[in-house]
Every structure is written in structure tokens, then in C-alpha cells.
Write an enzyme that holds these catalytic residues in place. Structure first.
Site, PDB file in Angstrom:
ATOM      1  N   GLU B  97      -4.007  -7.058 -10.658  1.00  0.00           N
ATOM      2  CA  GLU B  97      -3.714  -8.486 -10.514  1.00  0.00           C
ATOM      3  C   GLU B  97      -3.372  -9.135 -11.837  1.00  0.00           C
ATOM      4  O   GLU B  97      -2.499 -10.003 -11.902  1.00  0.00           O
ATOM      5  CB  GLU B  97      -4.901  -9.193  -9.851  1.00  0.00           C
ATOM      6  CG  GLU B  97      -5.123  -8.816  -8.390  1.00  0.00           C
ATOM      7  CD  GLU B  97      -5.707  -7.427  -8.179  1.00  0.00           C
ATOM      8  OE1 GLU B  97      -6.212  -6.837  -9.153  1.00  0.00           O
ATOM      9  OE2 GLU B  97      -5.654  -6.924  -7.045  1.00  0.00           O
ATOM     10  N   HIS B 167     -13.347 -10.819   1.502  1.00  0.00           N
ATOM     11  CA  HIS B 167     -12.124 -11.106   2.259  1.00  0.00           C
ATOM     12  C   HIS B 167     -12.250 -12.478   2.901  1.00  0.00           C
ATOM     13  O   HIS B 167     -11.740 -12.717   3.985  1.00  0.00           O
ATOM     14  CB  HIS B 167     -11.883 -10.033   3.329  1.00  0.00           C
ATOM     15  CG  HIS B 167     -11.690  -8.660   2.755  1.00  0.00           C
ATOM     16  ND1 HIS B 167     -12.735  -7.822   2.474  1.00  0.00           N
ATOM     17  CD2 HIS B 167     -10.566  -8.001   2.380  1.00  0.00           C
ATOM     18  CE1 HIS B 167     -12.264  -6.693   1.966  1.00  0.00           C
ATOM     19  NE2 HIS B 167     -10.956  -6.771   1.890  1.00  0.00           N
TER      20      HIS B 167
HETATM   21  C1  LIG Z   1      -9.084  -6.076  -7.051  1.00  0.00           C
HETATM   22  C2  LIG Z   1      -8.559  -5.690  -5.719  1.00  0.00           C
HETATM   23  N1  LIG Z   1      -7.251  -5.843  -5.442  1.00  0.00           N
HETATM   24  C3  LIG Z   1      -6.757  -5.527  -4.235  1.00  0.00           C
HETATM   25  C4  LIG Z   1      -7.569  -5.035  -3.258  1.00  0.00           C
HETATM   26  C5  LIG Z   1      -7.029  -4.716  -1.872  1.00  0.00           C
HETATM   27  N2  LIG Z   1      -7.084  -3.259  -1.656  1.00  0.00           N
HETATM   28  C6  LIG Z   1      -8.111  -2.689  -0.996  1.00  0.00           C
HETATM   29  S1  LIG Z   1      -7.997  -1.041  -0.991  1.00  0.00           S
HETATM   30  C7  LIG Z   1      -6.563  -1.047  -1.863  1.00  0.00           C
HETATM   31  C8  LIG Z   1      -5.908   0.241  -2.215  1.00  0.00           C
HETATM   32  C9  LIG Z   1      -6.784   1.151  -3.002  1.00  0.00           C
HETATM   33  O1  LIG Z   1      -6.181   2.375  -3.204  1.00  0.00           O
HETATM   34  P1  LIG Z   1      -6.883   3.553  -3.962  1.00  0.00           P
HETATM   35  O2  LIG Z   1      -7.577   3.042  -5.167  1.00  0.00           O
HETATM   36  O3  LIG Z   1      -5.873   4.610  -4.161  1.00  0.00           O
HETATM   37  O4  LIG Z   1      -8.036   4.052  -2.980  1.00  0.00           O
HETATM   38  P2  LIG Z   1      -7.894   4.709  -1.530  1.00  0.00           P
HETATM   39  O5  LIG Z   1      -7.925   3.594  -0.541  1.00  0.00           O
HETATM   40  O6  LIG Z   1      -6.634   5.474  -1.497  1.00  0.00           O
HETATM   41  O7  LIG Z   1      -9.091   5.576  -1.382  1.00  0.00           O
HETATM   42  C10 LIG Z   1      -6.175  -2.364  -2.130  1.00  0.00           C
HETATM   43  C11 LIG Z   1      -4.941  -2.741  -2.816  1.00  0.00           C
HETATM   44  C12 LIG Z   1      -8.930  -4.897  -3.574  1.00  0.00           C
HETATM   45  N3  LIG Z   1      -9.809  -4.435  -2.677  1.00  0.00           N
HETATM   46  N4  LIG Z   1      -9.401  -5.219  -4.800  1.00  0.00           N
END
Ligand SMILES: Cc1ncc(C[n+]2csc(CCOP(=O)(O)OP(=O)(O)O)c2C)c(N)n1
Ligand SMILES: [Mg+2]
Lengths: 455, 362
Positions: B97, B167
Site C-alpha cells: 500500500e 474488513h
Molecule cells: C496489508 C494488506 N493488504 C491487502 C490485503 C488483502 N489481501 C488479503 S490476502 C492477499 C493476498 C496475499 O497473498 P500471499 O501473500 O501470496 O498469500 P497467499 O494468500 O497466497 O497464501 C491480499 C492482497 C491484506 N490482507 N492486507
């Protein structure tokens, strides 16, 4: 830095010709990395002169610089953005579950191997049943770990309970390994009063002090610096333990990841960073996430020892995490492990991943590269497991989980007073007031409030 | 539930319309009439999507980016934009972000319209420094040699019944404490489209919070053309004489239900949608309070330090002698946003109704 310059004989020689030796010698109290030195015009001049000298004589000259000797080169060469070959991926079991000859891995006992397998199967069945429960509207949200069972369970198997786990959210298998019960998982997902975190967070946000597992937060990447601080404490306390933190390919983009790796290196913290590079961050493929050779190469940039592992090979994960733990604790250093894997499930129950990735890709990983099948075949070939034990395990676990779900569903939610506790250690006056006001409101309008939340 | 809110969406439209007839100047009346005729029924995320289409279409220097934006965004607001405008103008960013907003500032400083999406308002905090110390001060610190006025940060905010800590949050007050940025929150699809277009074209950096509860649930007629609704102008969406209610975003529908119930008890409520939180339209609120003599503010964010406190203080300063009762605030509790306790936490209709009655009967 002045001192470092003075230490290099060649440079001292140059400097004496420039007549600045006295200046350098007379300022030994300057801090080693004083920013002023960089701006010192004399040093600027020095570099140019040195380059000229190297041209005519010896190219094997070094600059004594904080961090060690830096060789000079007359060649203007930019470091390539990528190596010729990608960093190899350590694995022990091949696709046919055969041990790769000459591979080195820590031996695993039959008992541990069987527990790794049974916990992986349990995790799969739990995911299936909880996912269905969400589809049926019985819980509000769920997120599976399908495809990443080996990373979860085998890494947990390589740790001791004294090692602190600082999770993202796709590592419930670590808790399972540590003995968090199926009932406890169900209670959290149903947010009932038996949930240790008091129903305050969404499903899958597990946490347990008893199991030395920090509570999950939805925020991506924020846990990584916590693990470093905790590891530093463990080092200071002389514990025979380390901190282990998990994150995704997406998480590696957050500022907190960079802060954590750098802090860990500088503080010499016994922390293991385990990246689950599963190819996707919700709909974002890794090609939109980074252009480095994955995560493993970041280690060197921060001075952190690192390894890439086949995340779908439980034996490789087990061996790598064991070795990492040993180094982290005995040498007081962080270790970065990049586990290559695939998020076989949708991101969560709020996601339909067929919108952004081919079904073939999902199916290939689900079938051809399933870590549970691969490991299961190996323990069978060792005679530690058979079709009968398999059937027995699956039906027993299924029943246990179904029971846990049914039970969790019937338990009341935590009482309203838990809305106000734990904001601080004790209730401040504003919350006491709001508690009272809320109770009066509930009395006036009981129909507005859920019946299963006791007052 | 969906049906309930959809009916709210429809229910609110006639109310807005009534306001158009009674208070708006004749030109906006005509405008609204035209809008009404050419409008198409749509939900809030489609209205946002339409605004983004218009901006990318009308301004070749407009860019839309953020986490998961390419496939349409987790709330579908950016659906179809990549196909139409290409991946150089509409793109996924790495999951960062502070990077998203920092990048947006640089892009905007070069004379572009940078439309950045933060996936949830709850995740805007890693970008806090970029917003507060960078975007907000870019113009001021350079003596107006530079500005990043082309930056608009969109973020879904607010309760959705099952969002828990991360959320559900309504972080608007943090940003209202920052001179140099604007904070705007729409209440409905039509408002969302017109206000978003204004925010994007406003020469100041704006944080635009979208009520995610309403993305699908609020449906109303939205004009298909390119129209803008003014910033820093509040709107009286329901006229009354006994008490003034001020709110924004999704909370307005709850407040409106309370107004309707209060009316049955013979209390006439005036309801104001603030729309822009900073710089806010004090005059509209003041005029209303001078008429009614009473004020109630309601927002989902915790009551302590919420923007309601600022409104309350300002109105007490301006209307002290006219007030017939203390200013009432019906807001979120001073706790993190709790999952199972959400029904207790939120400022629901009956909490508002009780406060209306006790304020009127003070
Ligand atoms: C600071 C923040 N930004 C955005 C999100 C929304 N979000 C939740 S999971 C995710 C993707 C995470 O991907 P990754 O780190 O590769 O983990 P995976 O879900 O693949 O295990 C996002 C963008 C969040 N939870 N926290
Ligand atoms: Mg991922």
C-alpha cells in the site's frame, strides 16, 4: 570510515602524496560511517586519482570499506538483474516418491513420518469439511491450505514447541501438528465461547499461547518484524529456540518484509522466514508481484542465508527447516526459506480463481504434484503405511471433524461483556460507560440482538 | 438482507428526488430531471465502474491501479477496464500500500490522474505516511511549485456483517485530521458516480471511501452520462423541523429508517448527507441546526475522536445559544471492530431513534 581508509596501505600512499594524511590521522574520533566522509571533496579527488593509478599499474587493489575489502575494477560492469540460471530447488523425493540418490536430508523416524502424513491428511479433510460448512452458510468465511500441506506440517515437524510460530493465515497445519484440537479449530471458525480468541476475529484467525503460536491477523506482512523482535528476545534469554514466521509471495512485497529481513540480519536474530511462494496473491500472479528470481535471492541482498525448497516435498521441507533451525539458534542468524508450491484452492470462500487462472493449471498441481500423495507413497514403500491404515485414518478423522463441527455449532457465542474486555488490560471509564449504556439499550430492544450471545 | 437493502436503494431515490424539487436551484432541478429520465438502474460498484470508464475514456492521462485491479478487483469495481484501456493504464500493483500511494503521488505530480485502489480501508495504514506526510503536503511544502492533485485513493470501508477487525473499519477520521487532502464518502450509486468523477478531477489529493456494504445492495437509477456532483457541499436529503441528523455513506440508510420511525411518533427529522468530510460544509449543517435547535451525528467509527466530535464542536461554537439539547453522537464503540459482537457494536436504528427521542425531549 576515515579510519578504514587509513588502514589501506595503498590508499595511505595515495593520500600522503596528496598531503592529506595528517587530516585523516587527526580525525580518528569520526564515527566509522560518518555521512560527512562521503561528502568530503578530498575523497572524491582520491577516487579519481586512484582510478588513474590503477589503470597504469596494478588492478588488484582493494578499498577497505565498512563491511570488508571491496576490490576495485577498471571495468564498468553493471550487475545483471538476474543470474544466468535460476536458483535450484532442493528436493529429496522425486515425482514418483523415490528418494533421490545422494541427497542429503535429516533422517526422519517412522513415527515422525507417519505423523507428518496423518496430519497432512487431517488438514486436507478439515479443509474440505470446513469449506463445505461455509458453502452451507454455517460459518461466514473459510480459507483452505490445499496444496501447501507439506510446508505446513513438515516445517512444524522440524521445530520444537519452544520455537515461536508467527503465522500469516495459511499455516493452520503448524497448529495441528502442535496439538491444537479439531474441536478448537471448529470453535474458532464458529466464533463460539470456547474460541480462545473470544469470537472477535473472522474464521481461520487462530492463535494459541499454549501452542506458542501468535494470533493470526488479516493484515499482510505485518507479522514479519514481530518475529524478529521475538527472536531477539529468545537470543537474549539464551533460549534453545528460534522464531519461525510464514508469509506468501504477495507478502514479500510489503515494506514490513524488507524491514524484517534487514532487522533480522543486523540484530543477528534467530528467526526462520518461510515464504510460501504459491504463485498467486489472490488474482495477482507472481509476474505482477516481483521480477526477481522469486524470494530466495532477496536473502543475499540483506545478508541472510537462504535456500529454495520444493514445498510439495515433505522430506525436503523437514530437512531444510531442521538445518535452518540448527543454524539459526547455534549461530544466531536469520535464515530465509523459499518453498515453491501452488495455492490449489481459491484464495478464500470470497474468491473464484477460475476467473483469473486456467483450470488445467490448478488440476495439474492438484493431481500431479499433490504433496500428500507423494509423501504417502513413500511411507507406504517403506512399509510404514498401507491401504488399511489409510481407510481407517480417513474415516476416523472425518467423523472427528464432523462431530467437532456439530458440537461447535451448538455452543453459545461469547458473552457481551467480552466485547469490552482486552481492549486494554482493564476497562477504562469510557468503556464502562458504553457497557452500561449498551445493556440498557439491549433491554429496551432485545429483538435487535442475536439470541445466542449471552448478556 | 439483500432484498432489504435493495429496497432501501429504491426507497432513497424518491427522497433524493423530493429534495431536488423542494430545495435545489432550478438548474440542478432540471439536471436531476434529465438524469432521472436517462438513468439506468444499477448498483454501487457498477456506478463506480462506470465513472472509471468515463475517466479513462475522457482523459488519456488517467491511470487506474492497485492490488488485483486487473481482473476487476475483489469488489468488481474495475471490471472490464483492462480489456478496454490496456494494461499500461489499468494494472495490478505489487501487494504494497505504501508503494501504491507513493507511486500514485509521483504519477500525479507529473500531471496525470492517478486513481489508486486500496483493497480495503483497513489496509490503508501502511500508506498512512505517504498520504499524511507526502500527498497532503506536496503542494504546501513546495510553495505550489509541485502538487499531486491528480491523486485519488479509493478504498472500500465499513461494516459488512461478517468482516471482523480487518474488513470493517471506518478510518475516515484519521484523514480528516490532515490538512491538504480531501475526504469524500458517497451514500448511493448515483452519488458515488458523480462524486468520484469530481474527486478524480479535483486538483487536490482525495481519499474516497466507498461503502462496501452497498456495492451490490444499493440499487438506483444512475444517469449514464458524464456528470459531477460538487465537493464540500452537504445535501439535505430529508427535511424536518425538530432535529438535525448528520451522517455519511452507508450510515445514512440506517439514519433514514430512524427518521421514518420518529415521524410516526410525531418527531420531524431533517437528515443531512455531509458527503465531503474535509473541507466540510458547515453552513448547511449550521443553517439546519439554527432551524431545528438540535443535532445528532452518527457514524460507524468509534465515537471517541470520530469526525462527529469535530462537527459537534463546530456547531456548538456557532449555535450555542440556539441549541436546545446537547449534541448527540450515536457511533461505533471504542473497541476494535468485533466479529460476533458486530450487532452490538454498530449504531443501529433503535440506538439512533432512542437518541432522537431523548434529544427532542431533553
Ligand atoms: C496489508 C494488506 N493488504 C491487502 C490485503 C488483502 N489481501 C488479503 S490476502 C492477499 C493476498 C496475499 O497473498 P500471499 O501473500 O501470496 O498469500 P497467499 O494468500 O497466497 O497464501 C491480499 C492482497 C491484506 N490482507 N492486507
Ligand atoms: Mg501467494
Amino acid at each position: 570510515m576515515a579510519l578504514c581508509f587509513a588502514k589501506s596501505r595503498n590508499i595511505v600512499h595515495r593520500i600522503s602524496k596528496l598531503g592529506t594524511l595528517g587530516l585523516l590521522r587527526s580525525s580518528p574520533s569520526l564515527p566509522a560511517s560518518s555521512a560527512r566522509d562521503f561528502k568530503n571533496p578530498i575523497h572524491g579527488a582520491l577516487c579519481i586519482c586512484s582510478a588513474r593509478r590503477f589503470q597504469s599499474t596494478d588492478t588488484k587493489q582493494f578499498l577497505d570499506f565498512p563491511g570488508g575489502k571491496v576490490p576495485f575494477t577498471p571495468e564498468m560492469r553493471f550487475i545483471s538483474e538476474s543470474a544466468e540460471e535460476r536458483i535450484p530447488c532442493y528436493r529429496v523425493l522425486d515425482d514418483n516418491s523415490q528418494l533421490i540418490m545422494h541427497g542429503n536430508f535429516g533422517q526422519v523416524s517412522p513415527e515422525v513420518a507417519v505423523k507428518i502424513y496423518t496430519d497432512m491428511v487431517t488438514l486436507q479433510i478439515m479443509d474440505k469439511i470446513f469449506y463445505e460448512a461455509q458453502r452451507q452458510g454455517r460459518i461466514s468465511f473459510y480459507l483452505t491450505t490445499i496444496g501447501e500441506e507439506a510446508i505446513n506440517i513438515a516445517s512444524a515437524a522440524a521445530l520444537t514447541i519452544d520455537d515461536l510460530v508467527v503465522p500469516q493465515y495459511r499455516e493452520p497445519g503448524v497448529l495441528l501438528w502442535r496439538g491444537f484440537s479439531l474441536q478448537e479449530f471448529a470453535d474458532q471458525c464458529f466464533s463460539n465461547k470456547s474460541d480462545g480468541c473470544k469470537g472477535r476475529q473472522m474464521p481461520i484467525h487462530y492463535g494459541s499461547r499454549e501452542h506458542n503460536y501468535f494470533t493470526v491477523a488479516s493484515t499482510i506482512g505485518s507479522q514479519l518484524p514481530h518475529a524478529v523482535g521475538a527472536a531477539y528476545s529468545m537470543k537474549m534469554d539464551g533460549k534453545d529456540a528460534c522464531a519461525v514466521t510464514y508469509f506468501g509471495d504477495g507478502g514479500s512485497s510489503e515494506g514490513d518484509f524488507h524491514a524484517a529481513l534487514n532487522f533480522a540480519a543486523v540484530m543477528e536474530a534467530p528467526v526462520i522466514f518461510i515464504c510460501r511462494n504459491n504463485g498467486w496473491a489472490i488474482s495477482t500472479p507472481t509476474s505482477d508481484q516481483f521480477r526477481s528470481d522469486g524470494i530466495v535471492v532477496r536473502g543475499r541482498a540483506y545478508g541472510v542465508r537462504s535456500i529454495r525448497v520444493d514445498g510439495n516435498d515433505a522430506l525436503a521441507m523437514y530437512g531444510a527447516v531442521r538445518a535452518a533451525r540448527e543454524m539459526a539458534i547455534s549461530e544466531h542468524r536469520p535464515i530465509l526459506i523459499e518453498a515453491l508450491t501452488y495455492r490449489v484452492g481459491h484464495h478464500s470462500t470470497s474468491d473464484d480463481s477460475t476467473k483469473y487462472r486456467p483450470i488445467d493449471e490448478i488440476e495439474w498441481w492438484r493431481k500431479a504434484r499433490d504433496p500428500v500423495t507423494r509423501f504417502g507413497k513413500w511411507i507406504q514403500s517403506n512399509g510404514w503405511w498401507n491401504g488399511e491404515t489409510e481407510l481407517e485414518l480417513r474415516s476416523r478423522v472425518r467423523n472427528q471433524i464432523l462431530n467437532a463441527v456439530q458440537k461447535a455449532e451448538k455452543v453459545d457465542k461469547p458473552s457481551v461483556s467480552e466485547l469490552f474486555t482486552d481492549v486494554y488490560d482493564v476497562l477504562p471509564s469510557n468503556l464502562c460507560e458504553q457497557d452500561e449504556l449498551l445493556r440498557r439499550t439491549i433491554k429496551r430492544h432485545p429483538q435487535d440482538y442475536p439470541k445466542d450471545v449471552p448478556l | 438482507m439483500a432484498a432489504k437493502l435493495r429496497s432501501y436503494g429504491r426507497g432513497l431515490a424518491p427522497l433524493l428526488w423530493r429534495r431536488g424539487l423542494s430545495n435545489a436551484s432550478s438548474s440542478t432541478m432540471i439536471q436531476q430531471q434529465q438524469q432521472q429520465q436517462s438513468g439506468k438502474s444499477m448498483n454501487l460498484y457498477s456506478a463506480i465502474n462506470q465513472a472509471l470508464h468515463i475517466v479513462l475514456e475522457t482523459d488519456p492521462r488517467a491511470y487506474v491501479f492497485g492490488e488485483d485491479v486487473s481482473f476487476g478487483g475483489v469488489f468488481r469495481c474495475t471490471t472490464g477496464l483492462v480489456d478496454r484501456f490496456g494494461k499500461n493504464r489499468v494494472f495490478n500493483t505489487p501487494l504494497c500500500e505504501q508503494g501504491i500511494v507513493g507511486f500514485g503521488i509521483g504519477l500525479a505530480a507529473m500531471g496525470n490522474r492517478a486513481i489508486a485502489e486500496i483493497q480495503f480501508a483497513d489496509y490503508i495504514y501502511p500508506a498512512f505516511d505517504q498520504i499524511v506526510n507526502e500527498a497532503a503536503k506536496f503542494r504546501y511544502r513546495s510553495g505550489n511549485q509541485f502538487n499531486c492533485g491528480g491523486l485519488t485513493i479509493r478504498a472500500p470501508y465499513g461494516a459488512v456483517e461478517h468482516g471482523g477487525h480487518y474488513h470493517s473499519q471506518s478510518p475516515e477520521a484519521f484523514f480528516c485530521h490532515v490538512p491538504g487532502i480531501k475526504v469524500v464518502i458517497p451514500r448511493s450509486p448515483r452519488e458515488a458516480k458523480g462524486l468520484l468523477l469530481s474527486c478524480i478531477r479535483d486538483p487536490n489529493p482525495v481519499v474516497f471511501f466507498e461503502p462496501k456494504l452497498l456495492y451490490r445492495k444499493a440499487v438506483e437509477e444512475v444517469p449514464e452520462d458524464d456528470y459531477m456532483l460538487p465537493l464540500s457541499e452537504a445535501e439535505v436529503i430529508r427535511e424536518g423541523s425538530d432535529i438535525t441528523l448528520v451522517g455519511w455513506g452507508a450510515q445514512l440508510s440506517i439514519m433514514e429508517q430512524a427518521c421514518i420511525d420518529a415521524e410516526k411518533d410525531g418527531i420531524s427529522c431533517e437528515l443531512i448527507d455531509l458527503k465531503t468530510l474535509i473541507p466540510w460544509d458547515k453552513e448547511t449543517v449550521e443553517t439546519s441546526v439554527r432551524k431545528t435547535g438540535r443535532l445528532l451525528i452518527s457514524h460507524e467509527a468509534p465515537v471517541t475522536g470520530g469526525f462527529g466530535a469535530e462537527i459537534s464542536a463546530s456547531i456548538v461554537e456557532r449555535c450555542f445559544l440556539r441549541l436546545e439539547a446537547p449534541v448527540a453522537r450515536v457511533c461505533g464503540l471504542d473497541t476494535p471492530f468485533p466479529l460476533v459482537f458486530e450487532p452490538f457494536y454498530v449504531p443501529n436504528k433503535n440506538k439512533i431513534l432512542d437518541a432522537i427521542k431523548s434529544t427532542v425531549n431533553y
